[in-house]
Motif scaffolding. Structure first.
Motif, short mmCIF file in Angstrom:
data_model
loop_
_atom_site.label_atom_id
_atom_site.label_comp_id
_atom_site.label_asym_id
_atom_site.label_seq_id
_atom_site.Cartn_x
_atom_site.Cartn_y
_atom_site.Cartn_z
N ASP A 138 -7.88 -7.76 -5.06
CA ASP A 138 -6.44 -7.69 -4.85
C ASP A 138 -5.76 -8.55 -5.90
OD1 ASP A 138 -3.88 -7.43 -3.95
OD2 ASP A 138 -4.20 -8.49 -2.06
N LYS A 139 -5.08 -7.93 -6.82
CA LYS A 139 -4.42 -8.64 -7.91
C LYS A 139 -3.01 -9.10 -7.51
CE LYS A 139 -7.32 -7.25 -11.39
NZ LYS A 139 -8.14 -8.15 -12.06
N GLN A 140 -2.61 -8.80 -6.30
CA GLN A 140 -1.29 -9.18 -5.82
C GLN A 140 -1.22 -10.70 -5.68
OE1 GLN A 140 0.85 -6.81 -5.34
NE2 GLN A 140 2.50 -7.59 -4.11
N LYS A 141 -0.30 -11.32 -6.38
CA LYS A 141 -0.14 -12.76 -6.29
C LYS A 141 0.69 -13.12 -5.07
CE LYS A 141 -0.20 -13.72 -11.23
NZ LYS A 141 0.57 -14.27 -12.35
N GLU A 142 0.45 -14.31 -4.56
CA GLU A 142 1.29 -14.82 -3.48
C GLU A 142 2.69 -15.04 -4.04
OE1 GLU A 142 0.82 -15.76 -0.14
OE2 GLU A 142 -0.95 -14.49 -0.38
N PRO A 143 3.70 -14.75 -3.23
CA PRO A 143 5.06 -15.01 -3.72
C PRO A 143 5.27 -16.51 -3.94
CG PRO A 143 5.09 -14.34 -1.41
CD PRO A 143 3.68 -14.21 -1.89
#
Length: 111
Positions: free
Chosen positions: A9-14
């Motif tokens: 998952d390449k989604q970074k934490e906000p």
């Protein structure tokens, strides 16, 4: 034959930043304000979300990249608290002004 599939998952934490209410300087000893807004940046898809109390209707937003002085302007409200703006990695100074003229500020590094 066994096949393994791994997905990362390449989604970074906000990224979150509290913007503190700026209090006019007066020569008396006062505690710093405990009033603040929250700025939350979602790198993908480039959304700046502002959370603020119910007594604030709208905010005029100025986001300045400190090194280049590149400035992004916008307005958010209780009904639409998102400013759609991609921010390149860098150091930012964020200022929000309410309809009453109160100023909230903060600085942080966006990755």
């Amino acid at each position: 034959m066994e096949i393994r599939v791994c997905a990362e998952d390449k989604q970074k934490e906000p990224q979150r930043l509290k913007l503190a209410k700026k209090i006019p300087r007066i020569p008396s000893r006062r505690m710093p304000s405990n009033q603040y807004l929250e700025f939350i940046y979602f790198n993908d898809p480039g959304e700046c979300l502002f959370t603020f109390s119910y007594d604030i209707e709208t905010l005029s937003v100025t986001i300045v990249e400190v090194n280049t002085n590149c400035t992004y302007l916008g307005e958010v409200s209780q009904d639409n608290p998102i400013m759609y703006q991609e921010l390149p990695a860098g150091d930012y100074h964020i200022t929000c002004i309410t309809e009453e003229g109160d100023i909230y500020e903060g600085e942080d590094h966006i990755q």
